[in-house]
Design an enzyme around this catalytic site. Structure first.
Site, PDB file in Angstrom:
ATOM      1  N   GLY A   1       0.815  -1.215   0.000  1.00  0.00           N
ATOM      2  CA  GLY A   1       0.000   0.000   0.000  1.00  0.00           C
ATOM      3  C   GLY A   1       0.849   1.264   0.000  1.00  0.00           C
TER       4      GLY A   1
ATOM      5  N   ARG B   1       1.117  -5.855  -4.997  1.00  0.00           N
ATOM      6  CA  ARG B   1       1.146  -6.752  -3.846  1.00  0.00           C
ATOM      7  C   ARG B   1       1.528  -8.183  -4.225  1.00  0.00           C
ATOM      8  NH1 ARG B   1      -0.681  -4.512   0.825  1.00  0.00           N
ATOM      9  NH2 ARG B   1      -2.135  -2.765   0.730  1.00  0.00           N
TER      10      ARG B   1
ATOM     11  N   GLU C   1      -7.324   8.753   1.880  1.00  0.00           N
ATOM     12  CA  GLU C   1      -7.102  10.214   1.914  1.00  0.00           C
ATOM     13  C   GLU C   1      -5.708  10.576   2.401  1.00  0.00           C
ATOM     14  OE1 GLU C   1      -9.531   8.547   3.149  1.00  0.00           O
ATOM     15  OE2 GLU C   1     -11.460   9.466   2.702  1.00  0.00           O
TER      16      GLU C   1
ATOM     17  N   ARG D   1      -2.840   8.365   2.373  1.00  0.00           N
ATOM     18  CA  ARG D   1      -1.695   7.533   1.976  1.00  0.00           C
ATOM     19  C   ARG D   1      -0.786   8.203   0.942  1.00  0.00           C
ATOM     20  NH1 ARG D   1      -3.248   1.394   0.926  1.00  0.00           N
ATOM     21  NH2 ARG D   1      -3.887   2.287  -1.066  1.00  0.00           N
TER      22      ARG D   1
ATOM     23  N   LYS E   1       8.248   0.443   5.317  1.00  0.00           N
ATOM     24  CA  LYS E   1       7.131   1.293   4.885  1.00  0.00           C
ATOM     25  C   LYS E   1       5.810   0.746   5.385  1.00  0.00           C
ATOM     26  CE  LYS E   1       4.471  -0.134   2.420  1.00  0.00           C
ATOM     27  NZ  LYS E   1       3.482  -0.821   1.607  1.00  0.00           N
ATOM     28  N   THR E   2       4.928   1.498   5.866  1.00  0.00           N
ATOM     29  CA  THR E   2       3.503   1.225   6.014  1.00  0.00           C
ATOM     30  C   THR E   2       2.881   2.281   6.923  1.00  0.00           C
ATOM     31  OG1 THR E   2       1.732  -0.232   6.721  1.00  0.00           O
ATOM     32  CG2 THR E   2       3.792  -0.596   7.838  1.00  0.00           C
TER      33      THR E   2
ATOM     34  N   ASP F   1       5.580  -5.388   6.356  1.00  0.00           N
ATOM     35  CA  ASP F   1       6.079  -6.644   6.925  1.00  0.00           C
ATOM     36  C   ASP F   1       6.062  -7.769   5.900  1.00  0.00           C
ATOM     37  OD1 ASP F   1       3.306  -6.457   7.052  1.00  0.00           O
ATOM     38  OD2 ASP F   1       3.121  -7.673   8.847  1.00  0.00           O
ATOM     39  N   ASP F   2       4.985  -7.891   5.119  1.00  0.00           N
ATOM     40  CA  ASP F   2       4.926  -8.970   4.132  1.00  0.00           C
ATOM     41  C   ASP F   2       6.001  -8.783   3.051  1.00  0.00           C
ATOM     42  OD1 ASP F   2       2.821 -10.400   5.293  1.00  0.00           O
ATOM     43  OD2 ASP F   2       1.305  -9.163   4.314  1.00  0.00           O
TER      44      ASP F   2
ATOM     45  N   MET G   1      -7.895   3.557   8.747  1.00  0.00           N
ATOM     46  CA  MET G   1      -7.084   2.467   8.195  1.00  0.00           C
ATOM     47  C   MET G   1      -6.115   1.895   9.210  1.00  0.00           C
ATOM     48  SD  MET G   1      -5.694   2.718   4.377  1.00  0.00           S
ATOM     49  CE  MET G   1      -6.730   2.131   3.039  1.00  0.00           C
ATOM     50  N   GLY G   2      -5.589   0.767   8.859  1.00  0.00           N
ATOM     51  CA  GLY G   2      -4.686   0.018   9.724  1.00  0.00           C
ATOM     52  C   GLY G   2      -5.205  -1.410   9.691  1.00  0.00           C
TER      53      GLY G   2
ATOM     54  N   GLU H   1      -9.740  -0.054  11.582  1.00  0.00           N
ATOM     55  CA  GLU H   1     -10.168  -0.887  10.449  1.00  0.00           C
ATOM     56  C   GLU H   1     -10.084  -2.388  10.753  1.00  0.00           C
ATOM     57  OE1 GLU H   1      -8.642  -0.229   6.072  1.00  0.00           O
ATOM     58  OE2 GLU H   1      -7.164  -1.345   7.194  1.00  0.00           O
TER      59      GLU H   1
ATOM     60  N   ASP I   1       0.414   1.844   8.518  1.00  0.00           N
ATOM     61  CA  ASP I   1      -0.180   1.135   9.661  1.00  0.00           C
ATOM     62  C   ASP I   1       0.682   1.211  10.921  1.00  0.00           C
ATOM     63  OD1 ASP I   1      -1.964   0.481   7.745  1.00  0.00           O
ATOM     64  OD2 ASP I   1      -1.756  -1.687   7.907  1.00  0.00           O
TER      65      ASP I   1
END
Ligand code: FBP
Length: 551
Positions: free
Chosen positions: A80, A144, A425, A427, A201-202, A174-175, A249-250, A310, A204
Site C-alpha cells: 500500500g 502486492r 485520503e 496515503r 514502509k507502512t 512486513d509482508d 485504516m490500519g 479498520e 499502519d
C-alpha cells in the site's frame, strides 16, 4: 500548472543524520554481536541457513572507496502507498550518484511483478526531480505480488544478470520485507552476487521494534486523518446533532486509531488489541459504545465522535475464529469456491463447512457484511478489511441497542449518525517534514548497507524524536524480526507484526484519559500539516513516537 506548494516542496532539501553530512567516502560500517529471531529460533534458522544470525550494523566515521567501481541498483515499491516513498528513492538515487555519477538506479514498475517481468525505467535527475518530497507511489507504481517461488527467484536472478545489478532495494511493509529476506536467502544460498535491502514502509505503523522506531508514512497519514477528525469534531460540537463513526485504516494493528485519538481526544476510540486481550464479544463492544452515547445524552449532548480501527473485526475473538476458518476454507477449496458465482451460492457453500460456533458468529452479520467477509483475500491470504464497513455495522447495532435501552427507560436521547472511512485520503499526501527527512535518510542509508556488502537487512534510522542531525543510521537483519505463523493454511516464516502494546505509554495515556474524553467534550484540533515555520510545529514527531521514546 503546478501548485505553489508543489513547487515549494520540490525545492525542500531533506535533513540527513550527522554521519552522512561528512561526505560519501567518510563512513564505515561497524557490526555488533550475532542476532537471533524474535521467536521460533530453530525453525527460522533452518529456513535461512545462509542469512540467519547476522549482526546488527551501525555506521561510524572512517574511509571507504564506495564510488570506485560503478554499480547498478534496482528498486521496487511494494504494498500500500505511504507518504515518503518517493523520497526513499530520491535518497538512494542521490547517494548513488554522489558516489559515482555513472552508477545507475533502475526502478521496476508495479511492485514485485515489475522485477520478475523486467518492466523498468532507468532514473535520471530530470525525472527524479519531479517527485522530490511528493506523496504517492506513482513514480514507478506499486503492487502486492508475493515473491515466494523458485521460479520467481530465478526470473529475478536473470533480470539482475541482464542489468548487471549489484543490489535490490525493496520498499515495503512486513509482508514485502519478509519477501526481501526470502529473496536475500535464495541469492546467498545460490551465490548470486546481488544484495537485498528492505526499507520499512507502512502507514499502519506495525513494522517496528527497538531498531525500527516507526515505519515511514505513519507520521503523515495520522496527521492528515487527525486534521480531518479535528474538523469533524468541530462540526459535531457546532451542530450538536450527529454521532460521527469514523473508521481509520490500519489492516491489523490499531496504532493509527490510537495516535489519532491522542491527537484529537474523541469521545470513543476502540483499540482492537484491548478487545482481543479482554476477549470482548461484539455485543460487549456495542454495549460499551451505547453506554457512552446514553451518558452524553443525559447531559444533553446528543453528538460525539467515535474512532474505529479498520482491523477491529479480526480481533473480536468469535469473529477471529470465524475469519480464520473462512481463510482456511477459501484456501483449501479455492477451485470450488471461486467457481461459485452468486453471493447466495457462496454463503450456502461456506455455511455447510463452518464449525457450529463460527456459523453462529457468521449469522449475526447482515448480508452486506457477510458478502464483504467472503470477498477475495489479498495475495498474502489476508482479508481485505478496508472493504468491510465496520463503521456502518457498529452504527446499526448501536442504534438497535439504544432502541432497547429506550424501551427500558434507560436512554432518552436522539441518535443520528454519520459514517466516515479515512484511509486512502492520507496515503499519498505530501509527506510531512518528518517523513520527507526520514525517508530520504532511509534511502541514503540503504546505499551504504549495500556498498558494505550487507544483504537481508532492513535500513534503520533511529533516535527519531531528536532533530534529524542526531538520528542514528544502521541496519537490522530481517531474520531477527521473524517468527513462524500460519498463512494461507501453511506455517511460514514472517516478520512479527508490532501490535499496540497494552503495557506501553501511548495506550496508558489514552486509557487514563478516555473516561473524561467520553463524557465531557474535550476535542482538540491539530489542523493541517505545516511545512515551514518553527520546528516544534513543522518537524514534531507523532505523540506515539514521543511517548514511546520519552526518557
Ligand atoms: P501495507 O501494509 O502494504 O503498507 O498497506 C497498508 C494498507 O494501507 C492498510 O492500512 C489497508 O488495509 C490496506 O493497505 C489497503 O489495501 P489496498 O490498497 O490494496 O486497498
Amino acid at each position: 500548472m503546478i501548485s505553489p506548494l508543489q513547487k515549494y516542496r520540490y525545492e525542500y532539501q531533506p535533513k540527513l543524520p550527522e554521519i552522512y553530512r561528512a561526505g560519501i567516502n567518510q563512513i564505515v560500517p561497524v557490526t555488533g554481536a550475532p542476532t537471533t529471531s524474535v521467536a521460533d529460533q530453530d525453525e527460522v534458522k533452518k529456513l535461512f541457513p545462509s542469512t540467519y544470525g547476522m549482526p546488527e550494523v551501525a555506521f561510524a566515521k572512517g574511509t571507504n572507496d564506495y564510488g570506485k567501481n560503478r554499480i547498478n541498483v534496482g528498486v521496487i515499491l511494494s504494498g500500500g502507498q505511504a507518504p515518503g516513498g518517493h523520497n526513499v528513492i530520491c535518497g538512494l538515487f542521490d547517494a548513488l550518484k554522489k558516489a559515482n555519477p555513472d552508477n545507475e538506479l533502475i526502478g521496476f514498475k508495479g511492485g514485485p511483478s515489475g522485477l520478475t517481468d523486467d518492466d523498468f525505467i532507468v532514473f535520471t535527475s530530470e525525472f527524479i526531480n519531479q517527485y522530490r518530497n511528493t506523496g504517492g507511489f506513482d513514480i514507478i507504481g506499486s503492487g502486492r505480488t508475493k515473491l515466494e517461488t523458485v521460479e520467481q527467484f530465478e526470473k529475478v536472478k536473470n533480470v539482475c544478470k541482464k542489468h548487471d545489478m549489484n543490489g535490490i532495494v525493496i520498499i515495503g511493509g512486513d509482508d514485502s520485507n519478509t519477501n526481501a529476506a526470502v529473496l536475500a536467502e535464495y541469492f546467498a544460498a545460490h551465490k548470486v552476487p546481488v544484495t537485498v535491502i528492505g526499507c520499512p514502509k507502512t502507514i499502519d505503523g506495525d513494522l517496528k521494534n527497538k531498531d525500527i522506531e516507526v515505519s515511514f508514512g505513519f507520521d503523515t497519514a495520522t496527521k492528515v486523518y487527525s486534521e480531518l477528525i479535528g474538523n469533524i469534531e468541530r462540526d459535531a460540537n457546532s451542530a450538536k446533532k450527529y454521532w460521527h463513526f469514523i473508521k481509520l485504516m490500519g489492516r491489523s494493528a490499531s496504532h493509527i486509531a490510537l495516535e489519532c485519538a491522542l491527537q484529537t481526544q474523541p469521545n470513543i476510540c476502540i483499540v482492537s488489541e484491548e478487545v482481543e486481550s479482554k476477549k470482548m464479544s461484539l455485543s460487549q463492544i456495542i454495549d460499551q459504545i451505547a453506554e457512552v452515547v446514553a451518558a452524553r445524552a443525559e447531559d444533553g449532548n446528543n453528538f460525539g465522535v467515535a474512532l474505529i480501527p479498520e482491523g477491529l473485526i479480526e480481533f473480536i475473538p468469535e469473529v477471529k475464529v470465524l475469519i480464520s476458518e473462512l481463510n482456511d476454507i477459501v484456501a483449501r477449496k479455492a477451485d470450488e469456491f471461486s467457481g461459485l458465482e452468486s453471493f447466495e451460492d457462496k454463503k450456502e457453500f461456506i455455511e455447510k463447512l463452518l464449525s457450529p460456533a463460527s456459523l453462529k458468529a457468521f449469522k449475526v452479520f447482515p448480508d452486506g457484511i457477510k458478502a464483504q467477509l467472503l470477498m477475495d483475500r489479498d495475495p498474502h491470504g489476508n482479508v481485505q478489511v478496508s472493504r468491510i464497513e465496520t463503521e456502518k455495522l457498529l452504527i446499526e447495532l448501536v442504534g438497535d441497542k439504544l432502541k432497547q435501552m429506550k424501551a427500558n427507560g434507560r436512554y432518552h436521547g436522539k441518535f443520528s449518525s454519520q459514517n466516515h472511512f479515512f484511509g486512502y485520503e492520507g496515503r499519498c499526501s505530501f509527506p510531512s517534514n518528518f517523513d520527507a527527512d526520514y525517508c530520504y535518510s532511509l534511502g541514503y542509508n540503504a546505499f551504504f548497507l549495500m556498498c558494505g556488502g550487507f544483504t537481508g537487512y532492513l535500513s534503520s534510522v533511529r533516535n527519531l524524536c531528536r532533530p534529524a542531525i542526531e538520528w542514528k543510521a544502521g541496519g537490522v537483519p530481517i531474520t531477527m524480526m521473524m517468527n513462524m505463523e500460519v498463512r494461507n493454511g501453511e506455517n511460514k516464516p514472517v516478520i512479527r507484526k508490532a501490535l499496540v502494546d497494552l503495557e506501553g505509554k501511548p495506550f496508558a495515556y489514552f486509557a487514563s484519559h478516555r473516561d473524561e474524553w467520553a463524557r465531557k467534550t474535550c476535542f482538540t484540533f491539530p489542523g493541517a500539516i505545516q511545512y515551514a515555520g518553527p520546528a516544534e510545529v513543522c518537524d514534531r514527531p507523532t505523540i506515539t513516537l514521543s511517548l514511546e521514546h520519552e526518557k
